[in-house]
Design a protein around this motif. Structure first.
Motif: not given
Length: 530
Positions: A128-143, A197-210
Motif C-alpha cells: 500500500f505504501v508503494f501503490l498509494a497515490q494520495d499523500v494521506f493514504l501513503f502516510y497512514m500506510a507508512f506509519e 483541499p486535496t491530498y492526491l499527488i497528481s493534483e498537488l504536483a500541478a498546484m505549485g508552492f511558493d
C-alpha cells in the motif's frame, strides 16, 4: 486486464493471509502457519508477475483506483502503478516468499503463527505504501509498517539487546513520521487556501508552492525519508537492528522498508517540490557522499557479520540518494534500478549469513574461518552475494552502480571521484569478510552444508542477479519512462554531449580522427550515385 481492483487485491491478500495465519494454533514449530504464509506470499507474487507482464511501460500510471475517503480532508483511497512503484512492488513480492522459506525454523521455539503473520502484514502494508497515490493514504500506510516491524525485531529477534534495538528503531521512525506529519498537515493548509483541499499527488504536483513554503514542506518529507533510508547522521538505529533481528527480518527491513525512504525522495521530494529539491541538492549530495564513504569504513572494521552487512547498506543508500539528486537521467535510472538490485544482493548476504549463524551459533566473524572446506555451497552462495554487493561486472548491481556513478560524474567530476571510492571500499569489506569467514584451516566444529530448502530460498535471487546483470533491459524498460516523468516534473534535461573545439575543427577540415578517409569515402559514394 479488466477493471478488477488488482492493486487493492495486491495489498489485501497478504493482510488477509496475516489474519488467517495469526488465528491458527500457535504451538512452537507448527508447520501449518509456515505453509499458509508461503501460499499467500506466492499468490501475491503470482499476481504481481501477471501485472508486470500486462503493464504497458509507455502508458504512465495504470490499474488506477480512486474513491473519496475523507472528504473534509480531501483524502482519497487512490492507488496506481507506474514504473517506479512496479519496480519496488516486484522486489517486495519476490523477497517475502524467499524470507518465509529461509526463516522456516526461526520461530520454532516461539509463537510460530504470530511470526509468519507479522511477515505477511509487513508485506501488505508495504504494498500500500508503494501503490498509494494520495499523500494521506501513503502516510497512514507508512506509519502502520512500524507495527509488524517492531514486533518482528523485539519479540522474535535473536540478539540479547533485541528489545532495546526494537525501541530504538521505533523511536527513530516515529520521530521521522512526526516531522513528516507537519508537512502532511501543511499540504492540506496550502491546498485548502487555494480553494480545493486535496491530498492526491497528481493534483498537488500541478498546484505549485511558493518558494519558502515549498522548502519547509520539502524538509519535513526529506528528513523522514533520510531516517528511513537511512543516511548519515540519522543511521545509528541500523547496526543495532540488524545485529539483533533475525536475518529474514533484516531483509524485510533493509531491502523493502528502507526503500520507502528513497522511493519517497523521488515520489514526493522531487515531484512535489522540484524547486526546493534543487535548492537542497548541494547539501543532500554532501550527505550522500559522506554516507557512501562512512558506511563503507564502518563496515570494514566490524567483527559482527550481521552488523557489517547492515552498515554496507548505509553506503549503498548514499549511492542511491546521490543518483536521485544529481537530477540527470543516468543517475535517476541507476538509483531506481539500484533499489531493486540492492535488495537482491543484500538479501542473499543476510540469508546465507543467517544459515551460517544457525549452524555455528555465533554471528561474530572471528569465531569462524575455513567454512568453505566443510560447506562449499554455503560459502559459494555467500561469495555471489558479496560480489553482487561490491558491483562485480556480470551481476545486476554493477549496471545500476555504473549508472549512478556516471550520473555523479555528469553532475561534477569531484562528486564522481569521491563516490567511486565506494567500489574500492566495497571490495575491501566484502573480500576481507569472506577471507575471515570462509578461508583458512577447516572450521573446527561440526558444520553441515546447505539443505535443498535453503538453496531454493536464495536461488531466485542469484538467478535474478545473473540474468539482469547480462540482460537488464526488461527492468530498464519499466524504469526509463518513470525517469522521464521525474525529469519533466523537475524541469531538467540532460546536457548534450560536448566535442572539444580542436577535435571539431580537425574533423571539419577532414584532417583528424579519420576525417579525411571518411570524406574520401563520401566522395566515392557520391560519384557512384552520379
Amino acid at each position: 486486464m479488466s477493471d478488477f481492483p488488482w492493486l487493492t487485491t495486491l495489498g489485501l491478500l497478504p493482510l488477509v493471509g496475516a489474519v488467517v495465519t495469526a488465528y491458527l494454533p500457535s504451538e512452537p514449530g507448527a508447520a501449518l502457519p509456515k505453509q499458509l504464509a508461503l501460499v499467500f506470499s506466492v499468490l501475491t507474487l503470482a499476481i504481481t508477475v501477471g501485472l508486470a507482464f500486462d503493464y504497458d511501460a509507455g502508458a504512465g500510471m495504470q490499474y488506477t483506483e480512486s474513491h473519496t475517503w475523507i472528504e473534509a480532508f480531501g483524502a482519497h483511497y487512490a492507488l496506481g502503478l507506474d514504473g517506479l512503484a512496479l519496480t519496488l512492488v516486484l522486489l517486495t513480492a519476490l523477497l517475502v516468499p524467499v524470507v518465509v522459506l529461509a526463516s522456516w525454523h526461526d520461530a520454532d521455539d516461539r509463537n510460530t503463527s504470530a511470526f509468519f503473520a507479522w511477515i505477511l502484514a509487513l508485506e501488505g502494508l508495504a504494498m500500500f505504501v508503494f501503490l498509494a497515490q494520495d499523500v494521506f493514504l501513503f502516510y497512514m500506510a507508512f506509519e502502520a509498517t512500524l507495527i509488524p516491524a517492531y514486533f518482528l525485531i523485539g519479540s522474535f529477534g535473536h540478539g540479547a539487546e533485541r528489545a532495546h534495538a526494537a525501541m530504538k528503531f521505533l523511536l527513530y521512525m516515529l520521530a521521522g513520521g512526526l516531522i513528516m506529519l507537519a508537512s502532511v498537515v501543511g499540504l492540506y493548509a496550502v491546498s485548502a487556501a487555494n480553494g480545493n483541499p486535496t491530498y492526491l499527488i497528481s493534483e498537488l504536483a500541478a498546484m505549485g508552492f511558493d518558494k519558502e513554503t515549498g522548502r519547509w514542506l520539502f524538509l519535513g518529507f526529506f528528513i523522514a525519508f533520510a531516517i528511513k533510508a537511512p543516511l548519515f547522521p540519522v543511521h545509528t538505529w541500523l547496526p543495532d537492528t540488524t545485529a539483533n533481528a533475525t536475518p529474514g527480518t533484516s531483509v524485510l527491513l533493509i531491502c523493502v522498508l528502507d526503500k520507502i525512504g528513497t522511493y519517497g525522495m523521488l515520489r514526493f521530494c522531487l515531484e512535489l517540490f522540484p524547486e526546493a529539491s534543487k535548492w537542497a541538492t548541494p547539501a543532500v549530495i554532501v550527505i550522500a557522499v559522506i554516507s557512501i564513504i562512512y558506511g563503507a569504513l564502518l563496515a570494514i572494521v566490524q567483527d559482527d557479520m550481521l552488523k557489517l552487512i547492515g552498515l554496507t547498506s548505509l553506503s549503498h543508500f548514499g549511492l542511491i540518494t546521490l543518483g536521485i539528486f544529481v537530477m540527470n537521467s543516468n543517475g535517476i535510472s541507476g538509483a531506481i534500478f539500484y533499489m531493486f538490485n540492492h535488495g537482491l544482493a543484500t538479501a542473499v548476504m543476510f540469508l546465507v549469513a543467517g544459515y551460517l549463524m544457525r549452524r555455528s551459533g555465533s554471528q561474530l566473524i572471528p569465531d569462524h574461518g575455513g567454512v568453505e572446506k566443510k560447506a562449499p555451497l554455503l560459502a559459494g552462495l555467500f561469495l555471489v552475494g558479496g560480489l553482487g554487493t561490491l558491483g562485480l561486472p556480470g551481476l545486476s548491481p554493477f549496471v545500476s552502480e555504473f549508472l549512478v556513478l556516471l550520473g555523479g560524474f555528469d553532475y561534477h567530476w569531484v562528486v564522481g571521484a569521491f563516490s567511486v571510492t565506494a567500489i574500492v571500499l566495497a571490495a575491501i569489506y566484502v573480500l576481507r569478510m569472506y577471507q575471515r569467514l570462509m578461508t583458512g584451516p577447516a572450521y573446527a566444529g561440526e558444520l553441515s552444508d546447505l539443505r535443498p530448502r535453503e538453496v531454493l530460498a536464495v536461488a531466485p535471487l542469484v538467478l535474478a542477479m545473473v540474468g539482469f546483470g547480462f540482460y537488464p533491459q526488461p527492468v530498464m524498460d519499466i524504469v526509463n519512462p518513470a525517469v522521464e516523468t521525474v525529469m519533466v516534473a523537475i524541469d531538467q534535461q540532460d546536457d548534450p554531449p560536448t566535442v572539444p573545439l580542436d577535435w571539431a575543427e580537425h574533423a571539419e577540415h577532414g584532417d583528424g580522427h579519420g576525417g579525411a578517409d571518411e570524406g574520401h569515402a563520401d566522395d566515392e559514394q557520391g560519384g557512384d550515385h552520379q
